[in-house]
Design a protein around this motif. Structure first.
Motif, PDB file in Angstrom:
ATOM      1  N   VAL A   1      26.132 -13.316   9.767  1.00 37.92           N
ATOM      2  CA  VAL A   1      26.816 -12.880   9.189  1.00 37.92           C
ATOM      3  C   VAL A   1      27.248 -11.461   9.666  1.00 37.92           C
ATOM      4  O   VAL A   1      28.587 -11.039   9.763  1.00 37.92           O
ATOM      5  CB  VAL A   1      26.247 -12.391   7.784  1.00 37.92           C
ATOM      6  CG1 VAL A   1      27.139 -11.448   6.957  1.00 37.92           C
ATOM      7  CG2 VAL A   1      26.151 -14.063   6.876  1.00 37.92           C
TER       8      VAL A   1
ATOM      9  N   ASP B   1      31.088 -10.280  10.819  1.00 42.81           N
ATOM     10  CA  ASP B   1      31.662  -9.120  10.090  1.00 42.81           C
ATOM     11  C   ASP B   1      31.994  -8.192  11.523  1.00 42.81           C
ATOM     12  O   ASP B   1      33.109  -7.639  11.259  1.00 42.81           O
ATOM     13  CB  ASP B   1      30.455  -8.283   9.431  1.00 42.81           C
ATOM     14  CG  ASP B   1      30.457  -9.148   8.200  1.00 42.81           C
ATOM     15  OD1 ASP B   1      31.008  -9.972   7.830  1.00 42.81           O
ATOM     16  OD2 ASP B   1      29.311  -8.639   7.562  1.00 42.81           O
TER      17      ASP B   1
ATOM     18  N   VAL C   1      26.658 -15.021   1.925  1.00 44.29           N
ATOM     19  CA  VAL C   1      27.576 -14.362   1.305  1.00 44.29           C
ATOM     20  C   VAL C   1      27.855 -14.265  -0.156  1.00 44.29           C
ATOM     21  O   VAL C   1      27.974 -13.286  -1.071  1.00 44.29           O
ATOM     22  CB  VAL C   1      29.046 -14.415   1.990  1.00 44.29           C
ATOM     23  CG1 VAL C   1      30.246 -13.930   1.149  1.00 44.29           C
ATOM     24  CG2 VAL C   1      28.956 -13.757   3.320  1.00 44.29           C
TER      25      VAL C   1
ATOM     26  N   ARG D   1      34.452  -7.243   2.207  1.00 45.66           N
ATOM     27  CA  ARG D   1      33.279  -6.970   3.074  1.00 45.66           C
ATOM     28  C   ARG D   1      33.151  -7.925   4.247  1.00 45.66           C
ATOM     29  O   ARG D   1      32.751  -7.718   5.193  1.00 45.66           O
ATOM     30  CB  ARG D   1      32.082  -6.596   2.510  1.00 45.66           C
ATOM     31  CG  ARG D   1      31.874  -5.867   1.507  1.00 45.66           C
ATOM     32  CD  ARG D   1      30.296  -5.204   1.162  1.00 45.66           C
ATOM     33  NE  ARG D   1      29.848  -6.050   0.528  1.00 45.66           N
ATOM     34  CZ  ARG D   1      29.720  -6.460  -0.895  1.00 45.66           C
ATOM     35  NH1 ARG D   1      30.163  -5.357  -1.549  1.00 45.66           N
ATOM     36  NH2 ARG D   1      28.812  -7.322  -1.234  1.00 45.66           N
ATOM     37  N   HIS D   2      33.705  -9.188   3.960  1.00 43.43           N
ATOM     38  CA  HIS D   2      33.189 -10.507   4.848  1.00 43.43           C
ATOM     39  C   HIS D   2      34.664 -11.159   5.051  1.00 43.43           C
ATOM     40  O   HIS D   2      34.625 -12.300   4.290  1.00 43.43           O
ATOM     41  CB  HIS D   2      32.091 -11.358   4.341  1.00 43.43           C
ATOM     42  CG  HIS D   2      31.007 -10.642   4.124  1.00 43.43           C
ATOM     43  ND1 HIS D   2      29.924 -10.101   5.098  1.00 43.43           N
ATOM     44  CD2 HIS D   2      30.203 -10.234   2.889  1.00 43.43           C
ATOM     45  CE1 HIS D   2      28.995  -9.406   4.590  1.00 43.43           C
ATOM     46  NE2 HIS D   2      29.092  -9.644   3.156  1.00 43.43           N
TER      47      HIS D   2
ATOM     48  N   TRP E   1      36.174 -12.998   6.957  1.00 47.58           N
ATOM     49  CA  TRP E   1      36.049 -14.281   7.550  1.00 47.58           C
ATOM     50  C   TRP E   1      35.620 -15.570   6.658  1.00 47.58           C
ATOM     51  O   TRP E   1      35.806 -16.540   6.641  1.00 47.58           O
ATOM     52  CB  TRP E   1      35.168 -14.136   8.736  1.00 47.58           C
ATOM     53  CG  TRP E   1      33.674 -13.605   8.392  1.00 47.58           C
ATOM     54  CD1 TRP E   1      33.255 -12.307   8.463  1.00 47.58           C
ATOM     55  CD2 TRP E   1      32.654 -14.459   7.965  1.00 47.58           C
ATOM     56  NE1 TRP E   1      32.034 -12.259   8.012  1.00 47.58           N
ATOM     57  CE2 TRP E   1      31.598 -13.559   7.684  1.00 47.58           C
ATOM     58  CE3 TRP E   1      32.424 -15.877   7.623  1.00 47.58           C
ATOM     59  CZ2 TRP E   1      30.344 -13.737   7.214  1.00 47.58           C
ATOM     60  CZ3 TRP E   1      31.090 -16.155   6.955  1.00 47.58           C
ATOM     61  CH2 TRP E   1      30.117 -15.006   6.719  1.00 47.58           C
ATOM     62  N   ALA E   2      35.047 -14.969   5.662  1.00 45.00           N
ATOM     63  CA  ALA E   2      34.243 -16.040   4.637  1.00 45.00           C
ATOM     64  C   ALA E   2      35.295 -16.951   4.100  1.00 45.00           C
ATOM     65  O   ALA E   2      35.129 -18.230   3.807  1.00 45.00           O
ATOM     66  CB  ALA E   2      33.455 -15.358   3.621  1.00 45.00           C
TER      67      ALA E   2
END
Length: 240
Positions: free
Chosen positions: A23, A27, A68, A98-99, A101-102
């Motif tokens: 993760v 990030d 996540v 915050r992430h 790409w998730a």
């Protein structure tokens, strides 16, 4: 000495550590930078050591999504169902911000993991605990769609409309083309240029900034609440 250090590293390696490192890597460098080999380098182990904890790359990606989702706040049992669902969805949005790409990884998955299903199950449970019928909750979940995970899918990647400064910077041919489009589709042009969106808060593409996200969420929850109060049914049978 080196052998002992390697042994300690192997002993301390577990699935949670692998997923957390993946993760962080995504990030910092983007999801395309995540590979078993690169992750092994980050963790200071040989790639084969990872396969004891994640069977393959797809399992790694699934685990990253699960990690996540674990950051999303649990529903608050002390408030009403609409407030609890709203707060949890907005928490999911903060997690996706915050992430970033998730979202891409979630959209690429062929089937939900047990953790994803548990999150959906909990959200459905909040609706049902509020007294909503199974019928209404079924349709509400369809209406909310990906919004329960903190993002929405725009039909077209329109982005924010051009500002006067943007138009002034265009060459004569580009300005003429823009004016022609505006003349052909005046209503689209009026809406597209009416209000700039916040470019710093977009999740994915299109107009999914915080204002638009909350606006759509409130419309949906408000409509669901009205239908609930009316005793709505998809069969069209409303109790007297």
């Amino acid at each position: 000495m080196a052998e002992r250090t390697d042994a300690v590293r192997r002993e301390r390696l577990d699935r949670d550590r692998v997923l957390r490192a993946a993760v962080v890597l995504a990030d910092e460098d983007g999801i395309d930078a995540v590979s078993m080999r690169r992750l092994a380098q980050v963790l200071g182990v040989v790639p084969m050591a990872l396969y004891k904890h994640v069977a393959h790359k797809d399992a790694l990606l699934d685990g990253m999504v699960d990690a996540v989702l674990g950051e999303i706040d649990a529903p608050d049992p002390t408030v009403g169902w609409a407030e609890a669902v709203r707060a949890r969805i907005l928490s999911a949005r903060e997690v996706v911000l915050r992430h970033p790409w998730a979202r891409r990884v979630m959209e690429s998955r062929a089937a939900p993991t047990p953790v994803v299903l548990a999150y959906m199950d909990s959200t459905i449970g909040t609706f049902l605990a509020g007294g909503l019928s199974v019928d209404l909750v079924h349709h509400a979940m369809h209406a909310l769609g990906s919004r329960i995970f903190g993002f929405t899918q725009e039909l077209y990647d329109t982005g924010p409309g051009p500002t006067p400064e943007d138009l002034a910077a265009l060459g004569p041919q580009a300005q003429a083309a823009m004016q022609q489009l505006a003349a052909m589709f005046p209503n689209v042009a009026t809406v597209a240029t009416s209000r700039p969106h916040d470019p710093s808060s977009v999740v994915g593409s299109g107009c999914d900034d915080r204002f638009e996200f909350e606006f759509g969420l409130d419309l949906l929850l408000g409509g669901i609440e009205r239908l609930h109060r009316r005793g709505w049914s998809s069969l069209g049978e409303v109790p007297a």
